[in-house]
Scaffold this motif. Sequence first.
Motif, PDB file in Angstrom:
ATOM      1  N   ARG A 167      54.428 -18.048 -14.586  1.00 38.83           N
ATOM      2  CA  ARG A 167      55.729 -18.478 -14.619  1.00 38.83           C
ATOM      3  C   ARG A 167      56.233 -18.695 -16.030  1.00 38.83           C
ATOM      4  O   ARG A 167      55.421 -18.803 -16.730  1.00 38.83           O
ATOM      5  CB  ARG A 167      55.787 -19.948 -13.813  1.00 38.83           C
ATOM      6  CG  ARG A 167      55.381 -20.744 -14.386  1.00 38.83           C
ATOM      7  CD  ARG A 167      55.536 -22.469 -13.721  1.00 38.83           C
ATOM      8  NE  ARG A 167      55.093 -23.341 -14.728  1.00 38.83           N
ATOM      9  CZ  ARG A 167      55.578 -23.854 -15.580  1.00 38.83           C
ATOM     10  NH1 ARG A 167      56.995 -23.550 -15.915  1.00 38.83           N
ATOM     11  NH2 ARG A 167      55.124 -25.009 -16.049  1.00 38.83           N
ATOM     12  N   THR A 168      57.357 -18.760 -16.217  1.00 38.65           N
ATOM     13  CA  THR A 168      57.959 -18.989 -17.589  1.00 38.65           C
ATOM     14  C   THR A 168      57.837 -20.186 -17.892  1.00 38.65           C
ATOM     15  O   THR A 168      58.690 -21.033 -16.939  1.00 38.65           O
ATOM     16  CB  THR A 168      59.125 -17.993 -17.906  1.00 38.65           C
ATOM     17  OG1 THR A 168      58.845 -16.812 -17.951  1.00 38.65           O
ATOM     18  CG2 THR A 168      59.667 -18.465 -19.343  1.00 38.65           C
ATOM     19  N   VAL A 202      54.396 -18.492 -21.437  1.00 33.04           N
ATOM     20  CA  VAL A 202      54.002 -18.338 -19.897  1.00 33.04           C
ATOM     21  C   VAL A 202      52.863 -19.235 -19.384  1.00 33.04           C
ATOM     22  O   VAL A 202      51.949 -19.477 -20.439  1.00 33.04           O
ATOM     23  CB  VAL A 202      53.784 -17.009 -19.381  1.00 33.04           C
ATOM     24  CG1 VAL A 202      55.154 -16.267 -19.686  1.00 33.04           C
ATOM     25  CG2 VAL A 202      52.648 -16.371 -20.118  1.00 33.04           C
ATOM     26  N   SER A 215      55.029  -7.689 -16.020  1.00 35.24           N
ATOM     27  CA  SER A 215      55.414  -9.008 -16.329  1.00 35.24           C
ATOM     28  C   SER A 215      56.498  -9.697 -15.032  1.00 35.24           C
ATOM     29  O   SER A 215      56.170 -10.791 -14.495  1.00 35.24           O
ATOM     30  CB  SER A 215      56.098  -9.543 -17.639  1.00 35.24           C
ATOM     31  OG  SER A 215      55.145  -9.117 -18.592  1.00 35.24           O
ATOM     32  N   GLN A 216      57.432  -8.895 -14.665  1.00 39.67           N
ATOM     33  CA  GLN A 216      58.334  -9.142 -13.663  1.00 39.67           C
ATOM     34  C   GLN A 216      57.675  -9.171 -12.477  1.00 39.67           C
ATOM     35  O   GLN A 216      57.899 -10.163 -11.674  1.00 39.67           O
ATOM     36  CB  GLN A 216      59.620  -8.181 -13.796  1.00 39.67           C
ATOM     37  CG  GLN A 216      60.425  -8.406 -14.766  1.00 39.67           C
ATOM     38  CD  GLN A 216      61.403  -7.157 -14.913  1.00 39.67           C
ATOM     39  OE1 GLN A 216      61.837  -6.686 -13.856  1.00 39.67           O
ATOM     40  NE2 GLN A 216      61.910  -7.195 -16.175  1.00 39.67           N
ATOM     41  N   HIS A 225      55.532 -12.334 -12.157  1.00 43.06           N
ATOM     42  CA  HIS A 225      56.260 -13.589 -11.817  1.00 43.06           C
ATOM     43  C   HIS A 225      56.579 -13.499 -10.519  1.00 43.06           C
ATOM     44  O   HIS A 225      56.362 -14.506  -9.606  1.00 43.06           O
ATOM     45  CB  HIS A 225      57.518 -13.284 -12.729  1.00 43.06           C
ATOM     46  CG  HIS A 225      57.481 -14.091 -13.953  1.00 43.06           C
ATOM     47  ND1 HIS A 225      57.228 -13.465 -15.203  1.00 43.06           N
ATOM     48  CD2 HIS A 225      57.709 -15.339 -14.505  1.00 43.06           C
ATOM     49  CE1 HIS A 225      57.081 -14.198 -16.261  1.00 43.06           C
ATOM     50  NE2 HIS A 225      57.424 -15.615 -15.917  1.00 43.06           N
ATOM     51  N   HIS A 226      57.163 -12.469  -9.936  1.00 50.55           N
ATOM     52  CA  HIS A 226      57.525 -12.353  -8.403  1.00 50.55           C
ATOM     53  C   HIS A 226      56.491 -12.739  -7.643  1.00 50.55           C
ATOM     54  O   HIS A 226      56.543 -13.465  -6.622  1.00 50.55           O
ATOM     55  CB  HIS A 226      57.785 -10.966  -8.224  1.00 50.55           C
ATOM     56  CG  HIS A 226      58.029 -10.586  -6.826  1.00 50.55           C
ATOM     57  ND1 HIS A 226      59.126 -11.009  -6.150  1.00 50.55           N
ATOM     58  CD2 HIS A 226      57.459  -9.919  -5.819  1.00 50.55           C
ATOM     59  CE1 HIS A 226      59.105 -10.426  -4.726  1.00 50.55           C
ATOM     60  NE2 HIS A 226      57.897  -9.797  -4.761  1.00 50.55           N
TER      61      HIS A 226
END
Length: 185
Positions: free
Chosen positions: A102-103, A109, A92-93, A96-97
């Motif tokens: 995105r949250t 999300v 998940s990280q 996102h990276h």
Amino acid sequence: MYVTVEKIKGREFAVSAEAKGYVLDARLLMDVLGSLKMPGSWFQVWCKLVAAQDPAYHGVDRTKAPRGYVEISQRELQQRCSLSAASVSEPSQFFHHIGWMRTSKPGVVQLNPWLTVAGTSAEQEKWQKEWNAAKGPACIIPAPDYPAEWRAERAKVKKAAEAARRSEKVVALKRRQLPVRKASA
């Protein structure tokens, strides 16, 4: 429709945030995912997230539910994937990276509409505008070895933070003895 195109290892990918309509098809996304040297659990997490954005997946009326958004907690994602918390958190990280999600708010999300959301051109435009208005991160199509590089960089930063923490002088506090109470019978 005007789209700027960049060649990435033989693939064409629209890189302009001003592009409208369909930009990336499922075959290309699956090709990218298949080329990445990442743990299989990461691929599983991504597939579950993409599947969860389909309102029919939850029994919701698909004509009324906003697509591209996934209302899911880490715990629910763990259960769907049958994975540990760490095995869900790390991918998940990573996603996102690289700007694939995105949250939006806690427990919700938004998946990058250029990658995952199919709809009419008008719907695509709407979802892409929402992403841009929320200052969604720019999407990266990573090189095959990028997940390992990302993990190594994170480990290096974590190790440096741990070393900095250990080098701090620790002041011992005086222990205060509490009076002993006699037990009554």
